[in-house]
Design a protein around this motif. Structure first.
Motif, PDB file in Angstrom:
ATOM      1  N   ASP A   1      72.311 -31.832  79.409  1.00 12.65           N
ATOM      2  CA  ASP A   1      73.575 -32.551  79.367  1.00 12.65           C
ATOM      3  C   ASP A   1      73.425 -34.032  79.710  1.00 12.65           C
ATOM      4  OD1 ASP A   1      72.940 -32.264  81.997  1.00 12.65           O
ATOM      5  OD2 ASP A   1      74.832 -31.315  82.608  1.00 12.65           O
ATOM      6  N   LEU A   2      72.223 -34.533  79.733  1.00  8.73           N
ATOM      7  CA  LEU A   2      71.985 -35.954  79.991  1.00  8.73           C
ATOM      8  C   LEU A   2      71.731 -36.676  78.670  1.00  8.73           C
ATOM      9  CD1 LEU A   2      69.630 -35.785  83.104  1.00  8.73           C
ATOM     10  CD2 LEU A   2      72.053 -36.364  83.089  1.00  8.73           C
ATOM     11  N   PRO A   3      72.154 -37.934  78.590  1.00  5.77           N
ATOM     12  CA  PRO A   3      71.932 -38.700  77.350  1.00  5.77           C
ATOM     13  C   PRO A   3      70.517 -39.269  77.264  1.00  5.77           C
ATOM     14  CG  PRO A   3      73.149 -40.042  78.901  1.00  5.77           C
ATOM     15  CD  PRO A   3      72.975 -38.693  79.563  1.00  5.77           C
ATOM     16  N   PHE A   4      69.555 -38.464  77.705  1.00  9.16           N
ATOM     17  CA  PHE A   4      68.161 -38.896  77.677  1.00  9.16           C
ATOM     18  C   PHE A   4      67.319 -37.773  77.099  1.00  9.16           C
ATOM     19  CE2 PHE A   4      70.209 -41.069  81.232  1.00  9.16           C
ATOM     20  CZ  PHE A   4      69.887 -42.392  80.974  1.00  9.16           C
ATOM     21  N   ALA A   5      66.142 -38.137  76.637  1.00  3.14           N
ATOM     22  CA  ALA A   5      65.226 -37.149  76.081  1.00  3.14           C
ATOM     23  C   ALA A   5      63.805 -37.556  76.413  1.00  3.14           C
ATOM     24  CB  ALA A   5      65.415 -37.032  74.568  1.00  3.14           C
ATOM     25  N   LEU A   6      62.917 -36.535  76.409  1.00  2.00           N
ATOM     26  CA  LEU A   6      61.500 -36.764  76.672  1.00  2.00           C
ATOM     27  C   LEU A   6      60.746 -36.666  75.350  1.00  2.00           C
ATOM     28  CD1 LEU A   6      61.064 -34.715  79.945  1.00  2.00           C
ATOM     29  CD2 LEU A   6      60.744 -37.170  79.721  1.00  2.00           C
ATOM     30  N   LYS A   7      59.874 -37.628  75.126  1.00  2.00           N
ATOM     31  CA  LYS A   7      59.092 -37.692  73.904  1.00  2.00           C
ATOM     32  C   LYS A   7      57.622 -37.859  74.283  1.00  2.00           C
ATOM     33  CE  LYS A   7      58.477 -40.509  69.733  1.00  2.00           C
ATOM     34  NZ  LYS A   7      58.943 -41.727  69.029  1.00  2.00           N
ATOM     35  N   GLU A   8      56.787 -36.956  73.748  1.00  3.03           N
ATOM     36  CA  GLU A   8      55.363 -37.010  74.091  1.00  3.03           C
ATOM     37  C   GLU A   8      54.720 -38.180  73.364  1.00  3.03           C
ATOM     38  OE1 GLU A   8      51.459 -34.081  74.327  1.00  3.03           O
ATOM     39  OE2 GLU A   8      53.288 -33.428  73.307  1.00  3.03           O
ATOM     40  N   SER A   9      54.032 -39.012  74.120  1.00  2.00           N
ATOM     41  CA  SER A   9      53.376 -40.180  73.535  1.00  2.00           C
ATOM     42  C   SER A   9      51.879 -39.950  73.363  1.00  2.00           C
ATOM     43  CB  SER A   9      53.627 -41.411  74.411  1.00  2.00           C
ATOM     44  OG  SER A   9      53.123 -41.201  75.723  1.00  2.00           O
ATOM     45  N   SER A  10      51.270 -39.262  74.296  1.00  2.00           N
ATOM     46  CA  SER A  10      49.856 -38.905  74.212  1.00  2.00           C
ATOM     47  C   SER A  10      49.634 -37.720  75.132  1.00  2.00           C
ATOM     48  CB  SER A  10      48.975 -40.101  74.615  1.00  2.00           C
ATOM     49  OG  SER A  10      49.251 -40.497  75.954  1.00  2.00           O
ATOM     50  N   ASP A  11      48.377 -37.322  75.286  1.00  2.00           N
ATOM     51  CA  ASP A  11      48.095 -36.161  76.115  1.00  2.00           C
ATOM     52  C   ASP A  11      48.604 -36.381  77.525  1.00  2.00           C
ATOM     53  OD1 ASP A  11      46.938 -34.944  74.011  1.00  2.00           O
ATOM     54  OD2 ASP A  11      44.874 -35.428  74.576  1.00  2.00           O
ATOM     55  N   ASN A  12      49.522 -35.482  77.908  1.00  2.00           N
ATOM     56  CA  ASN A  12      50.081 -35.475  79.269  1.00  2.00           C
ATOM     57  C   ASN A  12      50.867 -36.743  79.605  1.00  2.00           C
ATOM     58  OD1 ASN A  12      48.945 -32.938  79.771  1.00  2.00           O
ATOM     59  ND2 ASN A  12      47.022 -33.860  80.445  1.00  2.00           N
ATOM     60  N   TYR A  13      51.227 -37.524  78.610  1.00  2.00           N
ATOM     61  CA  TYR A  13      52.079 -38.684  78.841  1.00  2.00           C
ATOM     62  C   TYR A  13      53.346 -38.529  78.002  1.00  2.00           C
ATOM     63  CZ  TYR A  13      48.717 -41.384  81.542  1.00  2.00           C
ATOM     64  OH  TYR A  13      47.880 -41.827  82.532  1.00  2.00           O
ATOM     65  N   TYR A  14      54.466 -38.790  78.664  1.00  2.00           N
ATOM     66  CA  TYR A  14      55.764 -38.634  78.005  1.00  2.00           C
ATOM     67  C   TYR A  14      56.593 -39.887  78.242  1.00  2.00           C
ATOM     68  CZ  TYR A  14      54.539 -33.699  77.685  1.00  2.00           C
ATOM     69  OH  TYR A  14      53.915 -32.511  77.412  1.00  2.00           O
ATOM     70  N   GLU A  15      57.415 -40.190  77.237  1.00  2.00           N
ATOM     71  CA  GLU A  15      58.343 -41.316  77.343  1.00  2.00           C
ATOM     72  C   GLU A  15      59.759 -40.780  77.516  1.00  2.00           C
ATOM     73  OE1 GLU A  15      57.729 -43.384  73.719  1.00  2.00           O
ATOM     74  OE2 GLU A  15      55.971 -44.507  74.437  1.00  2.00           O
ATOM     75  N   LEU A  16      60.440 -41.345  78.506  1.00  5.58           N
ATOM     76  CA  LEU A  16      61.848 -41.012  78.713  1.00  5.58           C
ATOM     77  C   LEU A  16      62.665 -42.030  77.927  1.00  5.58           C
ATOM     78  CD1 LEU A  16      63.938 -39.234  80.222  1.00  5.58           C
ATOM     79  CD2 LEU A  16      63.923 -40.947  82.038  1.00  5.58           C
ATOM     80  N   ILE A  17      63.347 -41.546  76.897  1.00  9.30           N
ATOM     81  CA  ILE A  17      64.076 -42.448  76.014  1.00  9.30           C
ATOM     82  C   ILE A  17      65.570 -42.153  76.087  1.00  9.30           C
ATOM     83  CG2 ILE A  17      62.131 -42.667  74.436  1.00  9.30           C
ATOM     84  CD1 ILE A  17      63.555 -40.722  72.559  1.00  9.30           C
ATOM     85  N   VAL A  18      66.347 -43.140  75.663  1.00  6.89           N
ATOM     86  CA  VAL A  18      67.798 -42.974  75.588  1.00  6.89           C
ATOM     87  C   VAL A  18      68.107 -42.236  74.292  1.00  6.89           C
ATOM     88  CG1 VAL A  18      70.009 -44.158  75.514  1.00  6.89           C
ATOM     89  CG2 VAL A  18      68.154 -45.095  76.891  1.00  6.89           C
ATOM     90  N   SER A  19      68.780 -41.097  74.404  1.00  6.52           N
ATOM     91  CA  SER A  19      69.072 -40.287  73.227  1.00  6.52           C
ATOM     92  C   SER A  19      70.501 -40.449  72.740  1.00  6.52           C
ATOM     93  CB  SER A  19      68.805 -38.808  73.525  1.00  6.52           C
ATOM     94  OG  SER A  19      69.629 -38.350  74.585  1.00  6.52           O
ATOM     95  N   GLU A  20      71.379 -40.956  73.588  1.00  2.32           N
ATOM     96  CA  GLU A  20      72.774 -41.131  73.212  1.00  2.32           C
ATOM     97  C   GLU A  20      73.260 -42.459  73.796  1.00  2.32           C
ATOM     98  OE1 GLU A  20      75.082 -37.868  74.565  1.00  2.32           O
ATOM     99  OE2 GLU A  20      73.748 -36.330  73.706  1.00  2.32           O
TER     100      GLU A  20
END
Length: 769
Positions: free
Chosen positions: A354-373
């Motif tokens: 329910d948060l306007p954010f999403a996690l996107k994998e950028s590389s091995d074991n690294y993720y980017e927290l991005i604004v989804s809404e």
């Protein structure tokens, strides 16, 4: 030979007469313990009386003879007889012992001889032992020797090296065979016990062991029990276990080795994440004089357990961020790790849906927290984002990290009034500067984006600027009246107010304000019929013979207030004879209630009050003097039926025309004055430069008693101050070099019989410096 067998015929052999044998008393003597032979005295035959055994009779002799003496009497004769007992092969060879035990060292050289007791055979000659035979053996053989006496014996010869570990005991059968026909044999068992020498090194069951050990195994738990064997025996087979020099110190500290039984146990806590493989080399050494050793390798593979929680690391975080940040913008970089391996080390990362954010994998074991809404600070000023990581172990372990993302305000909200249309009732005769209402707008933004400034949108109402009638506090939206309103002249105003924030760019909205002037009962009824001069008394004459119900007079009053306040009610204030006249309270008609009598006075005085419906009620009175006459005059009603009504309404029309003319004249004067003020541009002064609203108050203005002295070009602020004190001031440009002294006299309202009221008086003195 069998018993009874004839050996020889002595009579014939000796030349004796058979017939004389019994008479001559033939007697046979045997030099032996037993009597084996006997002579038949009738026939002279020598026969076997008891079976003979050559081996018994002649134990050591090669030839065996039985010597006999035969004696005859009449004459006496003595015969020596030798009987040779010829050997037959009736005895089998035999050994002195049935079993021979030989202890032979396994290190004995090939060709070594071992003497064995020979076999014996009581028979002689060819019936004696002829040869020996040895049972089949790859290690041993025999060699037959002949003694000086002709006896045969065998030597046991080692033809192949012994190996105790291969065969510790050899069972051999030695057979002695004689030369008789048929041949006879005898056997003996030779048990060769191979004596051990330390010629075998200890050997482990396997050359290499691979052990899977779960990490965090309890201290003291058994890892493996090594087993080394030594084919030797006794002390040569006793084994001691130890680590080789190739085993690391860390391994020896982690695991203990029992030197007696080869058990390897956990000595310290094992952590898969520290060491995953332990290599060790174990040596097994026997206790022989010249000790030998064997070795094996042990590889302990530590099996991972899900004993490590996943870890989260926030590598970068952008906070605060603007609320209009574009979708898919990266606001944080997160790394995850798990020291476990396999599925235990595989992690899943998630945040709340329910948060306007999403996690996107950028590389091995690294993720980017991005604004989804799209974000909206007004709905949510900040977000507490909990990032959860869970491994895939059984049971799964998890960890979480909470970050705070604060939103910076952007001027994206227009100021909003609680309603789009305000209706504000204002009671007439209000004090100038009175607070009418507070028109407050709301802007959910922050800081300068939230600071609102209020304006009245300029417009003209009947050639008068709206800013001349109303003012609004730019900070809080309080709406003030700048003048006193009169319901009878101005009944409503319609204008717009704008609220503008201080953002960049500024946003604004406006609202419609409807000012409704509420009537106040401030106008006294005016009696327009019967018409009379100011303060005079109406005198009427009526015939004394007037009938009952005759209309004597009609009082008409008007009130310029609103409908409710202008409702007029009539009643007698004074009546000479209450039984003679009646007054209709609604239409003001005065009628006779009966005929005049001789007792009635010739002069009747009626005082009628006309009272409006306001609170408090205002009224006006009229005095009517009636005089009765005896002459046959027309009645009041007959005389005035049409002309009277015409006269009444003619007077009324006159008053109305006068009133309308006065109002029109005042309105025209107001318009002209406004035009003059608009067209006149005051020169700026150093002491008081004009502002945007052309209203500047001088700080050194002086107010004393009811007099105001000022050098300002406009008295806007002082006007508000004075009006709040109930005083009246004039807004008018002041010529340069001049000043005005304005005295205000409080307005008073009086009620007189003629309904005149005192007006406010304004005194202005012009002073030239």
């Amino acid at each position: 030979m069998e018993e009874g067998s004839v050996v020889a015929n002595l009579a014939s052999d000796l030349g004796l007469d058979v017939k004389t044998l019994s008479r001559r008393r033939m007697r046979l003597d045997i030099r032996s313990n037993k009597k084996y032979l006997e002579v038949n005295k009738e026939t002279g035959e020598l026969y076997i009386l008891e079976k003979m055994d050559r081996e018994y009779l002649c134990t050591t002799k090669t030839t065996c003879f039985i010597k006999l003496e035969m004696t005859l009497e009449n004459p006496v004769r003595l015969f020596n007889i030798e009987i040779e007992i010829v050997d037959i092969n009736d005895n089998s060879p035999h050994f002195w012992r049935d079993t021979f035990n030989l202890d032979i060292s396994e290190s004995t050289a090939v060709g070594e001889r071992f003497s064995i007791s020979n076999a014996v055979d009581p028979d002689i000659g060819s019936n004696s032992i002829k040869t020996y035979h040895l049972s089949e053996s790859e290690h041993f053989d025999i060699e037959i020797q002949t003694g000086r006496d002709g006896s045969k014996f065998a030597d046991l010869i080692l033809k192949k090296a012994l190996d105790r570990e291969e065969q510790a005991l050899h069972n051999l059968i030695l057979t002695a065979v004689d030369g008789g026909v048929p041949a006879r044999s005898g056997t003996a068992s030779i048990i060769v016990r191979v004596l051990d020498t330390n010629d075998n090194a200890p050997q482990f069951d396997k050359d290499s062991y691979t052990i899977n050990l779960t990490e965090n195994a309890p201290i003291g738990s058994l890892v493996v029990k090594l087993n080394a064997t030594d084919k030797d025996e006794s002390s040569n087979s006793e084994i001691i276990y130890s680590y080789s020099l190739y085993t690391s110190e860390k391994t020896q500290q982690t695991f203990s080795l029992n030197p007696e039984n080869g058990e390897i146990r956990v000595k310290e806590m094992i952590n898969y994440e520290d060491f995953r493989i332990y290599d060790m080399e174990i040596i097994a050494t026997d206790k022989g004089v010249n000790s030998l050793s064997g070795k094996c390798k042990v590889n302990i593979l530590v099996t991972d357990m899900n004993d490590n929680h996943p870890e989260i690391s926030i590598k970068s975080l952008s906070s605060p961020v603007k609320e209009d940040i574009p979708v898919n913008t990266v606001i944080a970089v997160v790394s995850v790790s798990d020291k476990d391996s396999g599925e235990n080390g595989q992690v899943d990362i998630s945040i709340s849906d329910d948060l306007p954010f999403a996690l996107k994998e950028s590389s091995d074991n690294y993720y980017e927290l991005i604004v989804s809404e799209p974000l909206d600070r007004e709905k949510m000023p900040e977000y507490e984002i909990t990032i959860t990581v869970t491994d895939r172990g059984n049971p799964p372990l998890s960890d979480n990290e909470t970050i705070t993302v604060e939103l910076l305000d952007v001027n994206d909200n227009v100021p909003k009034f609680p309603q789009t249309f305000f209706t504000i009732p204002v009671m007439e005769n209000n004090a100038p500067g009175a607070l009418l209402s507070s028109l407050t707008a709301i802007d959910p933004d922050l800081h300068e984006n939230q600071y609102l400034v209020y304006f009245i949108i300029e417009k003209e109402i009947v050639n008068t600027s709206i800013s001349m009638l109303f003012s609004i506090n730019p900070e809080n939206g309080n709406l003030y009246a700048l003048k006193t309103f009169d319901y009878e002249i101005e009944k409503e105003f319609l204008f717009h107010i704008e609220a503008r924030d201080s953002g960049v760019p500024p946003l604004s909205s406006n609202v419609t304000v409807h000012i409704i002037i509420m009537d106040q009962n401030d106008n006294t009824p005016v009696i327009v019929s019967p018409w009379r001069a100011h303060g005079s008394v109406v005198e009427e004459k009526i015939p004394r013979s007037t009938d009952k119900g005759t209309l004597i007079a009609k009082v008409i009053a008007i009130d310029s207030d609103s409908v409710h306040n202008s409702r007029i009610a009539y009643q007698f204030l004074q009546n000479t004879d209450a039984t003679l006249f009646s007054l209709d309270q609604y239409n003001g008609e005065i009628r006779t209630m009966r005929m005049f009598s001789y007792r009635d006075s010739r002069h009747q005085r009626l005082v009628v009050i006309a009272k409006d419906n306001g609170e408090p009620a205002l009224s006006a009175t009229v005095t009517i003097k009636l005089s009765t006459v005896e002459t046959a005059l027309k009645t009041y009603a007959d005389m005035t039926e049409v002309p009277l009504e015409y006269d009444i309404f003619s007077d009324l029309n006159l008053y109305l025309v006068i009133g309308l003319g006065s109002v029109s004249f005042l309105l025209l004067i107001t318009i002209l004055v406004t035009i003059v003020l608009k067209c006149q541009k005051p020169k700026p002064s150093k002491a008081a430069p004009p502002s945007r609203n052309s209203v500047i108050s001088e700080r050194n203005s002086t107010i004393a008693d009811s007099t105001l002295v000022s050098n300002d070009a406009y008295w806007y602020s002082l006007f508000l101050a004075e009006t709040r004190k109930g005083k009246l001031v004039v807004r008018q440009p002041v010529p340069k070099g001049s000043r005005y002294i304005v005295s205000s006299i409080p307005r008073s309202t009086g009620l007189t019989e003629t309904s005149d009221s005192a007006a406010s008086t304004l005194q202005v003195r012009h002073v030239t410096q």
